[in-house]
Write a protein that holds these residues in place. Structure first.
Motif, PDB file in Angstrom:
ATOM      1  N   LEU A 107       0.270   2.828   5.172  1.00 36.52           N
ATOM      2  CA  LEU A 107      -0.686   1.618   5.935  1.00 36.52           C
ATOM      3  C   LEU A 107      -0.739   2.612   7.241  1.00 36.52           C
ATOM      4  O   LEU A 107       0.236   3.400   7.901  1.00 36.52           O
ATOM      5  N   SER A 143      -6.790   3.232  -2.159  1.00 40.83           N
ATOM      6  CA  SER A 143      -5.963   2.083  -2.106  1.00 40.83           C
ATOM      7  C   SER A 143      -6.692   1.128  -1.129  1.00 40.83           C
ATOM      8  O   SER A 143      -6.267   0.686   0.046  1.00 40.83           O
ATOM      9  N   LEU A 194      -2.062   0.261  -5.776  1.00 41.44           N
ATOM     10  CA  LEU A 194      -1.448  -0.889  -5.066  1.00 41.44           C
ATOM     11  C   LEU A 194      -0.421  -1.740  -5.571  1.00 41.44           C
ATOM     12  O   LEU A 194      -0.573  -1.769  -6.930  1.00 41.44           O
ATOM     13  N   GLN A 213      -8.266  -1.383   4.356  1.00 40.00           N
ATOM     14  CA  GLN A 213      -7.141  -1.578   3.571  1.00 40.00           C
ATOM     15  C   GLN A 213      -7.440  -2.637   2.758  1.00 40.00           C
ATOM     16  O   GLN A 213      -7.047  -2.812   1.548  1.00 40.00           O
ATOM     17  N   TRP A 225       0.882  -1.049   0.021  1.00 39.11           N
ATOM     18  CA  TRP A 225       0.111  -0.121   0.114  1.00 39.11           C
ATOM     19  C   TRP A 225       0.899   1.245  -0.083  1.00 39.11           C
ATOM     20  O   TRP A 225       1.889   1.161   0.541  1.00 39.11           O
TER      21      TRP A 225
END
Lengths: 186, 678
Positions: free
Chosen positions: A64, A132, A172, A110, A61
């Motif tokens: 995060l 994302s 991503l 996520q 990612w």
């Protein structure tokens, strides 16, 4: 000098096990084929749920959150029911937080596992655009319909299909290792 | 209980089996993800391209033995080669617990089936005897030619080089740990055998580590035929110590890694006579750097070292048991491989790279009271450049590859003499082609062909005679390498979720085969020449039934016809290829039983084979069947803690069959072990 087996020694049979043993082997195989419980569906759900966990390790990612990695579960299929067991498991050096049910703002997830009917994904897709969020589902053709990771059966096994373009749009990075084992779809 | 009745009981166990017992798939999801990996879930194989690939995109047939199956397989001689004993086409012939595997694959002898440790070559005769199975994540048996992506092994010892013409077997190391685990195991068995081991694995940040130590000692038993050079006058004791460490560090991503593997094995003992001691040291080192540096590019660099130090004491049996000489063989082999992979197009993979190998070989002999004298000293090096392209066109997979291989040998000393020929070099171009057609889900057809070559041994080139009047091997500097082509054709059919059936036919041919002919009886002189050819053709049928209970039933059958052509020597013209049995058959099952009990039983049949091509002097072997069984009972299980009891019953019908070089299987033996893991 030519030393072969001693003369007169009886040649051993091709199958030196007594016939009752062969018969019992045959009977047991038939018995197994008939009475084994059909637990394939349960195992299939577990394999898909395990895939979700392992796939996360091979996705990067852009950023995060520091405290936890959030896996949201939308819908209630067999895989959704299992994923709750992963709460607290460490992945990407963070504990996995499981949110059952779709939060008001799905972009805070996520990872989003989309279970249940295909209609829900059609509603969700526009809300996730440009965010994302790694989307995973076992709906047929999920990756072809704009999702990032889907599943498909092949030769009795569960395989992954990945939509690299959808991953790119979500900013991503999919590891090459993950792409090695997946079928990519346009 | 008589062995036959025990066999009956074991084969009858399936009737008691049902599925309601704890298995891997019965674990809760949190535990299930700890014991599975992405590679396992995806059923990946790496040997065909050096990158993970799904089986439906691989043109070659690759059989995979995973760690759970490795734990169930019987290895009576503690030799990793025995893991493949029950797979089709493989003739595994481990001569004893202290000796090498002298087997065959697809109708060709042991030189034409190479072994790899995580993609780098190891010795297919020797290394399976020293490596520890705890280090192995899975074994990939790659059937058919693999000489484009993998070079041969330049060993100067035993019978010389080894090359992957008939196939290659890749022992894939564990490289990532998700959960900490520690295991202690101890056991005892026949021949006063005692074994103990400790293993721990864990993770600290980005570092995965595995450490293991294992000790085994045994009074063993006579393992030679009566009156042979292996005759014993005392118990042939041995001790074996093995320790390995395996470290893997993820640099910034889980797939960008540096890995180190090092194992040291120390084996000592005697062969059952007062002055037939041996002492062997083996060091095996693998380094790997993996970097998928962009979505479509993957770089791998691997380097290894294999050090062999073997010492033997020789007596003058049968004339005398007194010490005559001490022999020491040292060899270091350093393989390296740099591979770049590029994924392009819709589903195409380009693999290109360079590999190299460097070898130092020396043997010394010391007579009693004398100083050591150097008998043999040689070095070798090779460089290979390879490229392979694999593309997918809907249901078709097409693969093609080329290799340019250069090999150079230097001989300083052979048989104690400075040879007439001091160096030899060869260059060969190799090729490989393959295709697979996935007719529909679960049914595929495939075909492969590829070339390979085998350099002559040092003694065949340089000779061992000190003068034209001396006995030994005469030099032949014009000797060419043996050239071979391997071909296969097969059907892979996943008939249902649980049942898989494979049929594979193979044809392997060797041109310019090197044969050794007698030149003179007095003095006794021989010379090796490129005078022959060899051909091995056959088929393999495999069936495997794996119901969801975790139980497995399997059976396979291999039939081979081989023939050597040697117009110069009528005695071996038309003979079968040595060490390659005409028939191999296997059947067995592995079951989960009530009460946390599992049972595995394996039956292995070997047809007729010979130890030489010379019909006047060759000896016949084979025509025997062996049953091995393993019973495992989990005594206690609490969370990740487990206590497990294992009983191995090997060679249940007590077949003390003969093997080449006067070896004999000692027959029935048993081992019971306790394994604690937490």
């Amino acid at each position: 000098m030519c030393a072969t087996e001693p003369a007169g020694r009886p040649r051993p049979a091709l199958w030196p096990v007594p016939w009752p043993a062969c018969l019992s082997l045959l009977l047991a195989a038939c018995l197994l084929a008939c009475v084994l419980p059909a637990r394939a569906a349960e195992l299939e759900a577990k394999v898909k749920a395990a895939y979700v966990f392992h796939v996360i390790k091979f996705v990067d990612w852009p950023a995060l959150p520091g405290d936890a990695l959030t896996l949201c579960i939308s819908g209630n299929d067999a895989v959704s029911a299992l994923l709750g067991d992963l709460a607290g498991k460490a992945v990407k050096e963070r504990p996995l937080r499981i949110l059952t049910g779709l939060p008001a703002d799905p972009t805070q997830c996520q990872v989003l596992y989309v279970g249940g009917p295909e209609r829900r994904w059609a509603e969700l897709q526009p809300r996730l655009r440009g965010h994302s969020v790694l989307t995973v589902s076992d709906q047929d053709g999920f990756a072809r319909n704009g999702g990032i990771v889907g599943f498909y059966p092949e030769a009795g096994r569960i395989r992954l299909e990945i939509n690299p373009e959808a991953a790119r749009q979500a900013n991503l990075r999919i590891s090459a290792k993950l792409l090695e084992l997946a079928r990519t779809v346009p | 209980m008589k062995p036959h009745r025990l066999a009956l009981l074991l084969f009858g166990l399936p009737a008691l089996s049902w599925a309601d017992t704890p298995t891997l798939e019965n674990l809760p999801l949190a535990g299930f993800v700890d014991v599975t990996s992405l590679e396992q879930l995806g059923n990946l194989v790496v040997t065909d391209t050096k990158l993970g690939q799904t089986p439906d995109s691989v043109t070659q047939q690759i059989l995979v033995l995973r760690s759970d199956e490795i734990e169930r397989l019987p290895t009576p001689n503690r030799n990793l080669a025995e893991l493949m004993r029950h797979t089709s086409g493989q003739f595994v012939n481990v001569l004893s617990r202290n000796d090498a595997n002298w087997g065959a694959y697809a109708g060709l002898g042991p030189k034409y089936n190479s072994y790899l440790l995580d993609g780098l070559p190891i010795d297919s005769f020797v290394d399976a005897m020293s490596l520890d199975s705890a280090a192995i994540e899975r074994v990939e048996v790659h059937k058919g030619p693999a000489s484009v992506l993998y070079s041969g092994y330049l060993s100067m010892d035993f019978v010389g080089n080894e090359t992957p013409l008939a196939g290659t077997t890749n022992f894939v190391l564990r490289n990532r740990v998700d959960e900490a685990q520690t295991r202690f195991a101890a056991g005892a068995g026949s021949y006063g055998t005692f074994a103990g081991s400790a293993y721990t694995q864990g993770r600290s940040g980005a570092l995965s580590y595995m450490l293991s130590a294992r000790h085994e000692r045994s009074d063993y038993t006579p393992y030679g035929t009566r009156g042979s050079w292996l005759t014993t006058v005392q118990t042939p004791r041995y001790e074996k110590d093995r320790a390995f460490t395996n470290l893997s560090y993820a640099l910034d991503r889980p797939d960008h890694t540096v890995s180190l593997f090092y194992q040291r094995t120390f084996q000592q003992g005697n062969m059952g006579r007062p002055n037939r001691d041996f002492e062997h040291h083996y060091d095996t080192f693998n380094f790997a750097y993996n970097n998928p540096f962009a979505t479509d590019w993957h770089l791998q660099f691997k380097y290894g070292e294999r050090r062999y130090d073997r010492r033997f004491a020789n007596d003058a049996f049968p004339a005398s048991l007194a010490l005559v000489s001490l022999e020491n063989t040292r060899q270091t082999i350093r393989p390296a491989d740099l591979t770049l992979s590029h994924r392009h197009g819709r589903d195409a993979l380009l693999t290109l790279g360079v590999d190299a190998q460097w070898v130092d070989y020396a043997t010394d002999l010391r007579s009693v009271g004398g100083a050591p004298t150097r008998e043999n000293q040689a070095t070798a090096r090779s460089t290979g450049y390879f490229v392979q392209e694999k593309i997918r066109l809907d249901d078709w997979i097409l693969r093609g590859g080329l290799r340019r291989n250069m090999l150079h040998n230097d001989y300083a000393l052979l048989g104690g003499n400075t040879p007439e020929v001091r160096a030899a070099s060869w260059s060969k171009n190799l090729w490989s082609l393959g295709t697979r057609y996935n007719l529909h889900t679960g049914l595929a057809f495939y075909a492969n062909a590829g070339s390979s070559f085998m350099a002559p041994t040092a003694k065949q080139i340089g000779g061992t005679v000190s003068s034209l009047q001396a006995s030994g091997e005469l030099p032949n500097p014009n000797l060419k390498p043996e050239s071979g082509i391997g071909r296969d054709l097969g059907v892979a059919w996943q008939a249902s979720r649980d049942l898989a059936i494979d049929l594979r036919a193979f044809l392997n041919t060797i041109g310019d085969a090197i044969v050794t002919n007698i030149v003179s009886a007095a003095p006794s002189q021989v010379r090796s020449v490129n005078a022959g050819s060899a051909r091995a053709a056959g088929y393999e049928v495999d069936a495997r039934y794996s119901p969801a209970s975790g139980s497995t039933f399997f059976a396979n059958f291999t039939r081979t016809h081989s023939r050597v052509s040697d117009p110069v020597n009528a005695a071996q013209n038309g003979s079968a290829i040595p060490f390659a049995p005409t028939t191999l058959a296997n059947a067995g099952f592995s079951l989960r039983l009530p009460g946390e009990l599992s049972a595995s039983t394996y039956y292995h049949w070997v047809g007729r084979y010979y130890d030489s091509t010379d019909r006047d002097s060759r000896q016949a072997y084979g025509h025997f069947g062996v049953i091995n069984a393993r019973l495992q009972k989990t005594l206690d299980r609490q969370g990740s803690q487990e206590v497990r009891l294992t009983l191995d019953l090997n060679n249940l019908t007590d077949r003390q069959y003969r093997m080449p070089f006067d070896f004999r299987d000692p027959g029935f033996n048993a081992f019971v072990g306790l394994d604690v893991r937490y």
